[in-house]
Design a protein around this motif. Structure first.
Motif, PDB file in Angstrom:
ATOM      1  N   ALA A  32      -2.785  25.229   8.764  1.00  0.00           N
ATOM      2  CA  ALA A  32      -3.319  26.274   7.886  1.00  0.00           C
ATOM      3  C   ALA A  32      -4.342  27.119   8.641  1.00  0.00           C
ATOM      4  O   ALA A  32      -5.273  26.585   9.241  1.00  0.00           O
ATOM      5  CB  ALA A  32      -3.967  25.642   6.664  1.00  0.00           C
ATOM      6  N   PHE A  33      -4.153  28.420   8.605  1.00  0.00           N
ATOM      7  CA  PHE A  33      -5.059  29.360   9.267  1.00  0.00           C
ATOM      8  C   PHE A  33      -5.622  30.344   8.243  1.00  0.00           C
ATOM      9  O   PHE A  33      -5.015  30.593   7.210  1.00  0.00           O
ATOM     10  CB  PHE A  33      -4.308  30.143  10.348  1.00  0.00           C
ATOM     11  N   CYS A  34      -6.771  30.964   8.585  1.00  0.00           N
ATOM     12  CA  CYS A  34      -7.402  31.891   7.648  1.00  0.00           C
ATOM     13  C   CYS A  34      -6.762  33.275   7.674  1.00  0.00           C
ATOM     14  O   CYS A  34      -6.944  34.052   6.752  1.00  0.00           O
ATOM     15  CB  CYS A  34      -8.905  32.003   7.934  1.00  0.00           C
ATOM     16  N   CYS A  35      -6.044  33.592   8.758  1.00  0.00           N
ATOM     17  CA  CYS A  35      -5.446  34.931   8.869  1.00  0.00           C
ATOM     18  C   CYS A  35      -4.332  34.924   9.911  1.00  0.00           C
ATOM     19  O   CYS A  35      -4.159  33.946  10.649  1.00  0.00           O
ATOM     20  CB  CYS A  35      -6.517  35.942   9.274  1.00  0.00           C
ATOM     21  N   ASP A  36      -3.592  36.016   9.984  1.00  0.00           N
ATOM     22  CA  ASP A  36      -2.497  36.128  10.950  1.00  0.00           C
ATOM     23  C   ASP A  36      -2.980  36.059  12.392  1.00  0.00           C
ATOM     24  O   ASP A  36      -2.311  35.492  13.246  1.00  0.00           O
ATOM     25  CB  ASP A  36      -1.730  37.444  10.738  1.00  0.00           C
ATOM     26  N   GLY A  41      -2.632  32.932  17.445  1.00  0.00           N
ATOM     27  CA  GLY A  41      -3.358  32.536  18.647  1.00  0.00           C
ATOM     28  C   GLY A  41      -4.098  33.673  19.320  1.00  0.00           C
ATOM     29  O   GLY A  41      -4.345  33.626  20.518  1.00  0.00           O
ATOM     30  N   HIS A  42      -4.431  34.716  18.562  1.00  0.00           N
ATOM     31  CA  HIS A  42      -5.197  35.862  19.072  1.00  0.00           C
ATOM     32  C   HIS A  42      -4.568  36.477  20.327  1.00  0.00           C
ATOM     33  O   HIS A  42      -5.209  36.529  21.377  1.00  0.00           O
ATOM     34  CB  HIS A  42      -6.651  35.452  19.362  1.00  0.00           C
ATOM     35  N   PRO A  43      -3.315  36.946  20.226  1.00  0.00           N
ATOM     36  CA  PRO A  43      -2.647  37.486  21.420  1.00  0.00           C
ATOM     37  C   PRO A  43      -3.373  38.685  22.033  1.00  0.00           C
ATOM     38  O   PRO A  43      -3.299  38.895  23.244  1.00  0.00           O
ATOM     39  CB  PRO A  43      -1.253  37.880  20.913  1.00  0.00           C
ATOM     40  N   ASP A  44      -4.061  39.465  21.212  1.00  0.00           N
ATOM     41  CA  ASP A  44      -4.800  40.633  21.722  1.00  0.00           C
ATOM     42  C   ASP A  44      -6.308  40.383  21.715  1.00  0.00           C
ATOM     43  O   ASP A  44      -7.093  41.317  21.858  1.00  0.00           O
ATOM     44  CB  ASP A  44      -4.478  41.875  20.878  1.00  0.00           C
ATOM     45  N   HIS A  45      -6.697  39.128  21.530  1.00  0.00           N
ATOM     46  CA  HIS A  45      -8.102  38.717  21.474  1.00  0.00           C
ATOM     47  C   HIS A  45      -8.879  39.415  20.361  1.00  0.00           C
ATOM     48  O   HIS A  45     -10.074  39.632  20.479  1.00  0.00           O
ATOM     49  CB  HIS A  45      -8.790  38.904  22.834  1.00  0.00           C
ATOM     50  N   ASP A  46      -8.160  39.771  19.289  1.00  0.00           N
ATOM     51  CA  ASP A  46      -8.817  40.308  18.103  1.00  0.00           C
ATOM     52  C   ASP A  46      -9.363  39.144  17.291  1.00  0.00           C
ATOM     53  O   ASP A  46      -8.734  38.089  17.210  1.00  0.00           O
ATOM     54  CB  ASP A  46      -7.827  41.097  17.237  1.00  0.00           C
ATOM     55  N   GLY A  47     -10.534  39.337  16.695  1.00  0.00           N
ATOM     56  CA  GLY A  47     -11.125  38.291  15.864  1.00  0.00           C
ATOM     57  C   GLY A  47     -10.546  38.298  14.470  1.00  0.00           C
ATOM     58  O   GLY A  47      -9.774  39.180  14.096  1.00  0.00           O
ATOM     59  N   CYS A  48     -10.941  37.324  13.682  1.00  0.00           N
ATOM     60  CA  CYS A  48     -10.463  37.269  12.300  1.00  0.00           C
ATOM     61  C   CYS A  48     -11.236  38.237  11.410  1.00  0.00           C
ATOM     62  O   CYS A  48     -10.823  38.519  10.297  1.00  0.00           O
ATOM     63  CB  CYS A  48     -10.545  35.842  11.755  1.00  0.00           C
ATOM     64  N   HIS A  50     -13.916  37.898   9.753  1.00  0.00           N
ATOM     65  CA  HIS A  50     -14.598  37.353   8.589  1.00  0.00           C
ATOM     66  C   HIS A  50     -16.079  37.229   8.916  1.00  0.00           C
ATOM     67  O   HIS A  50     -16.455  36.895  10.045  1.00  0.00           O
ATOM     68  CB  HIS A  50     -14.012  36.000   8.192  1.00  0.00           C
ATOM     69  N   ALA A  51     -16.925  37.499   7.952  1.00  0.00           N
ATOM     70  CA  ALA A  51     -18.372  37.491   8.158  1.00  0.00           C
ATOM     71  C   ALA A  51     -18.843  36.164   8.757  1.00  0.00           C
ATOM     72  O   ALA A  51     -18.485  35.104   8.275  1.00  0.00           O
ATOM     73  CB  ALA A  51     -19.087  37.739   6.833  1.00  0.00           C
ATOM     74  N   GLY A  52     -19.619  36.251   9.827  1.00  0.00           N
ATOM     75  CA  GLY A  52     -20.194  35.067  10.440  1.00  0.00           C
ATOM     76  C   GLY A  52     -19.284  34.331  11.395  1.00  0.00           C
ATOM     77  O   GLY A  52     -19.665  33.322  11.968  1.00  0.00           O
ATOM     78  N   CYS A  53     -18.078  34.805  11.592  1.00  0.00           N
ATOM     79  CA  CYS A  53     -17.148  34.130  12.497  1.00  0.00           C
ATOM     80  C   CYS A  53     -16.905  34.991  13.715  1.00  0.00           C
ATOM     81  O   CYS A  53     -16.627  36.182  13.597  1.00  0.00           O
ATOM     82  CB  CYS A  53     -15.830  33.843  11.784  1.00  0.00           C
ATOM     83  N   SER A  54     -17.005  34.389  14.891  1.00  0.00           N
ATOM     84  CA  SER A  54     -16.844  35.159  16.119  1.00  0.00           C
ATOM     85  C   SER A  54     -15.619  34.726  16.942  1.00  0.00           C
ATOM     86  O   SER A  54     -15.562  34.952  18.141  1.00  0.00           O
ATOM     87  CB  SER A  54     -18.110  35.021  16.973  1.00  0.00           C
ATOM     88  N   CYS A  55     -14.658  34.095  16.306  1.00  0.00           N
ATOM     89  CA  CYS A  55     -13.494  33.641  17.055  1.00  0.00           C
ATOM     90  C   CYS A  55     -12.663  34.816  17.564  1.00  0.00           C
ATOM     91  O   CYS A  55     -12.543  35.835  16.911  1.00  0.00           O
ATOM     92  CB  CYS A  55     -12.612  32.705  16.204  1.00  0.00           C
ATOM     93  N   HIS A  56     -12.144  34.672  18.756  1.00  0.00           N
ATOM     94  CA  HIS A  56     -11.262  35.676  19.363  1.00  0.00           C
ATOM     95  C   HIS A  56     -10.176  35.000  20.203  1.00  0.00           C
ATOM     96  O   HIS A  56      -9.596  35.607  21.069  1.00  0.00           O
ATOM     97  CB  HIS A  56     -12.038  36.646  20.237  1.00  0.00           C
ATOM     98  N   GLY A  57      -9.966  33.714  19.938  1.00  0.00           N
ATOM     99  CA  GLY A  57      -8.956  32.985  20.712  1.00  0.00           C
ATOM    100  C   GLY A  57      -9.505  32.649  22.046  1.00  0.00           C
ATOM    101  O   GLY A  57      -9.072  32.704  23.079  1.00  0.00           O
TER     102      GLY A  57
END
Length: 57
Positions: A32-36, A41-48, A50-57
């Protein structure tokens, strides 16, 4: 033994701090993931984004 219904889970993306409802999660390969972006797996290193989250793969 009592059964437990889990309604909220942490996004399966390792860098992501988001918690998502199972019903609204993006399902990918049984996880289960929060978004596409996280699910792909962040193919373009775009983040999700969402406020407070800094994930970019």
């Amino acid at each position: 033994m009592a059964s437990v219904d889990v309604e909220m889970v942490k996004c399966a993306c390792p860098d992501c701090v988001c918690v998502v409802s199972v019903a609204k999660a993006v399902q990918h390969e049984g996880k289960a993931f929060c978004c596409d972006e996280c699910a792909k797996g962040h193919p373009d290193h775009d983040g999700c984004n969402h406020a407070g989250c800094s994930c970019h793969g």
